[in-house]
Write a protein that holds these residues in place. Structure first.
Motif, mmCIF file in Angstrom:
data_model
loop_
_atom_site.group_PDB
_atom_site.id
_atom_site.type_symbol
_atom_site.label_atom_id
_atom_site.label_comp_id
_atom_site.label_asym_id
_atom_site.label_seq_id
_atom_site.Cartn_x
_atom_site.Cartn_y
_atom_site.Cartn_z
ATOM 1 N N ARG A 21 0.081 7.185 -0.506
ATOM 2 C CA ARG A 21 0.907 6.619 -1.456
ATOM 3 C C ARG A 21 2.282 6.585 -0.709
ATOM 4 N NH1 ARG A 21 -0.525 9.067 -6.878
ATOM 5 N NH2 ARG A 21 -2.266 8.023 -7.558
ATOM 6 N N THR A 22 2.555 7.725 -0.292
ATOM 7 C CA THR A 22 3.812 7.916 0.818
ATOM 8 C C THR A 22 4.113 6.954 2.004
ATOM 9 O OG1 THR A 22 3.988 10.179 0.082
ATOM 10 C CG2 THR A 22 5.310 9.657 1.950
ATOM 11 N N ALA A 23 2.611 6.759 2.674
ATOM 12 C CA ALA A 23 2.761 5.670 3.559
ATOM 13 C C ALA A 23 2.826 4.260 3.050
ATOM 14 C CB ALA A 23 1.419 5.976 4.230
ATOM 15 N N VAL A 24 2.405 4.024 2.029
ATOM 16 C CA VAL A 24 2.670 2.390 1.521
ATOM 17 C C VAL A 24 4.156 2.491 1.063
ATOM 18 C CG1 VAL A 24 1.954 1.060 -0.304
ATOM 19 C CG2 VAL A 24 0.103 2.202 0.705
ATOM 20 N N LEU A 25 4.655 3.624 0.554
ATOM 21 C CA LEU A 25 5.980 3.086 0.284
ATOM 22 C C LEU A 25 7.026 3.090 1.605
ATOM 23 C CD1 LEU A 25 6.362 5.787 -2.587
ATOM 24 C CD2 LEU A 25 6.539 3.286 -2.673
ATOM 25 N N LEU A 26 6.650 3.934 2.583
ATOM 26 C CA LEU A 26 7.372 3.934 3.888
ATOM 27 C C LEU A 26 7.209 2.547 4.518
ATOM 28 C CD1 LEU A 26 6.824 7.419 5.134
ATOM 29 C CD2 LEU A 26 8.932 6.559 4.229
ATOM 30 N N THR A 27 6.018 2.016 4.492
ATOM 31 C CA THR A 27 5.743 0.947 5.438
ATOM 32 C C THR A 27 5.626 -0.303 4.630
ATOM 33 O OG1 THR A 27 3.458 1.028 5.028
ATOM 34 C CG2 THR A 27 4.148 2.306 6.888
ATOM 35 N N ALA A 81 7.861 -7.381 1.623
ATOM 36 C CA ALA A 81 8.286 -6.587 0.408
ATOM 37 C C ALA A 81 6.964 -6.189 -0.204
ATOM 38 C CB ALA A 81 9.042 -7.533 -0.545
ATOM 39 N N LEU A 82 7.069 -5.078 -0.554
ATOM 40 C CA LEU A 82 5.738 -4.348 -1.089
ATOM 41 C C LEU A 82 5.495 -5.094 -2.337
ATOM 42 C CD1 LEU A 82 4.065 -1.615 -0.953
ATOM 43 C CD2 LEU A 82 5.946 -0.661 -2.494
ATOM 44 N N ALA A 83 6.005 -5.471 -3.262
ATOM 45 C CA ALA A 83 5.817 -5.913 -4.387
ATOM 46 C C ALA A 83 5.022 -7.368 -4.261
ATOM 47 C CB ALA A 83 6.846 -6.089 -5.461
ATOM 48 N N GLU A 84 5.235 -8.000 -3.099
ATOM 49 C CA GLU A 84 4.600 -9.267 -2.816
ATOM 50 C C GLU A 84 3.150 -9.151 -2.301
ATOM 51 O OE1 GLU A 84 8.613 -11.447 -1.531
ATOM 52 O OE2 GLU A 84 7.138 -11.576 -0.139
ATOM 53 N N GLN A 85 2.737 -7.979 -1.611
ATOM 54 C CA GLN A 85 1.506 -7.709 -1.054
ATOM 55 C C GLN A 85 0.496 -7.057 -2.203
ATOM 56 O OE1 GLN A 85 1.761 -5.843 2.665
ATOM 57 N NE2 GLN A 85 0.905 -7.505 3.761
ATOM 58 N N HIS A 86 0.921 -6.559 -2.865
ATOM 59 C CA HIS A 86 0.029 -5.699 -3.767
ATOM 60 C C HIS A 86 0.135 -6.157 -5.060
ATOM 61 C CE1 HIS A 86 -0.307 -2.828 -0.505
ATOM 62 N NE2 HIS A 86 1.091 -2.820 -0.494
ATOM 63 N N ASP A 87 -0.886 -5.722 -5.959
ATOM 64 C CA ASP A 87 -0.989 -6.170 -7.399
ATOM 65 C C ASP A 87 0.360 -5.639 -8.103
ATOM 66 O OD1 ASP A 87 -4.563 -5.411 -7.416
ATOM 67 O OD2 ASP A 87 -3.344 -7.191 -6.723
ATOM 68 N N ARG A 88 0.919 -6.723 -8.797
ATOM 69 C CA ARG A 88 1.994 -6.256 -9.564
ATOM 70 C C ARG A 88 1.496 -5.802 -10.901
ATOM 71 N NH1 ARG A 88 7.174 -9.534 -9.119
ATOM 72 N NH2 ARG A 88 7.245 -9.527 -6.817
ATOM 73 N N PRO A 89 2.184 -4.984 -11.583
ATOM 74 C CA PRO A 89 1.543 -4.432 -12.647
ATOM 75 C C PRO A 89 1.577 -5.454 -13.871
ATOM 76 C CG PRO A 89 3.846 -3.636 -12.241
ATOM 77 C CD PRO A 89 3.293 -4.329 -11.228
ATOM 78 N N THR A 90 0.516 -5.677 -14.569
ATOM 79 C CA THR A 90 0.499 -6.731 -15.885
ATOM 80 C C THR A 90 1.371 -6.765 -16.699
ATOM 81 O OG1 THR A 90 -2.012 -6.567 -15.318
ATOM 82 C CG2 THR A 90 -1.131 -7.499 -17.211
ATOM 83 N N PRO A 91 2.141 -7.567 -16.936
ATOM 84 C CA PRO A 91 3.221 -7.649 -17.880
ATOM 85 C C PRO A 91 2.375 -7.209 -19.285
ATOM 86 C CG PRO A 91 3.373 -9.396 -16.727
ATOM 87 C CD PRO A 91 1.986 -9.013 -16.260
ATOM 88 N N ASP A 92 3.011 -5.903 -19.959
ATOM 89 C CA ASP A 92 2.413 -5.414 -20.993
ATOM 90 C C ASP A 92 3.586 -5.292 -22.110
ATOM 91 O OD1 ASP A 92 3.429 -3.295 -20.197
ATOM 92 O OD2 ASP A 92 1.564 -1.932 -20.235
#
Length: 166
Positions: A21-27, A81-92
């Protein structure tokens, strides 16, 4: 009797999720983060006999150094950007997901060093001294980078987002 392999296996099981998780946030890049974590574990294993008493701080510092080296190799290329590459949270309808998404996006707008300081200080919950050791800089640098990063985050996010960082 516990062997070196069993000790190391226990260490990996106990830290793999947190380090990834730390590595994903950093990279900002999950595949690159996975590669970095694997390299961290390879380096920790080789030096296991000498760092047995404190392997997690050694692993964190190694990760920070590897990420820094990656930044140097990449030069000034824009990061994805991190949010573009990974699944975004489902709007709930909950604010929690919106806040998380906005904070992740804002973190990607920070320079790499400031992002590293924020993640280590507030996500990993390290002290200023531990953060300085992990990044190989002075405590004063950690303080100034933290201040600058929080100022920038305040400018680009809604005020309620940063309440959790205080």
């Amino acid at each position: 009797m516990v062997t070196r392999g069993e000790d190391f296996d226990d260490f990996v099981r106990g830290t793999s999720t947190r380090l990834l998780r730390t590595a994903v946030l950093l990279t900002g890049d999950r595949p690159a983060a996975e590669d970095l974590v694997q390299e961290v574990y390879a380096r920790v294993y080789v030096r296991w006999r000498w760092i047995r008493g404190a392997p997690e701080p050694y692993a964190r510092k190694t990760l920070a150094n590897l990420v820094t080296n990656r930044w140097r190799r990449k030069g000034r290329k824009p990061e994805v950007a991190l949010a573009e590459q990974h699944d975004r949270p489902t709007p709930d309808g909950t604010d929690r997901h919106a806040v998380r998404d906005q904070l992740l996006t804002a973190l990607q707008e920070l320079p790499p060093r400031q992002r590293a300081v924020i993640i280590l200080r507030y996500y990993e919950d390290l002290t200023e001294v531990q953060t300085a050791e992990a990044l190989g800089c002075t405590v004063g640098t950690v303080k100034s980078q933290t201040s600058r990063a929080l100022d920038k985050l305040r400018l680009i996010t809604e005020p309620a987002i940063l309440e959790g960082l205080r």
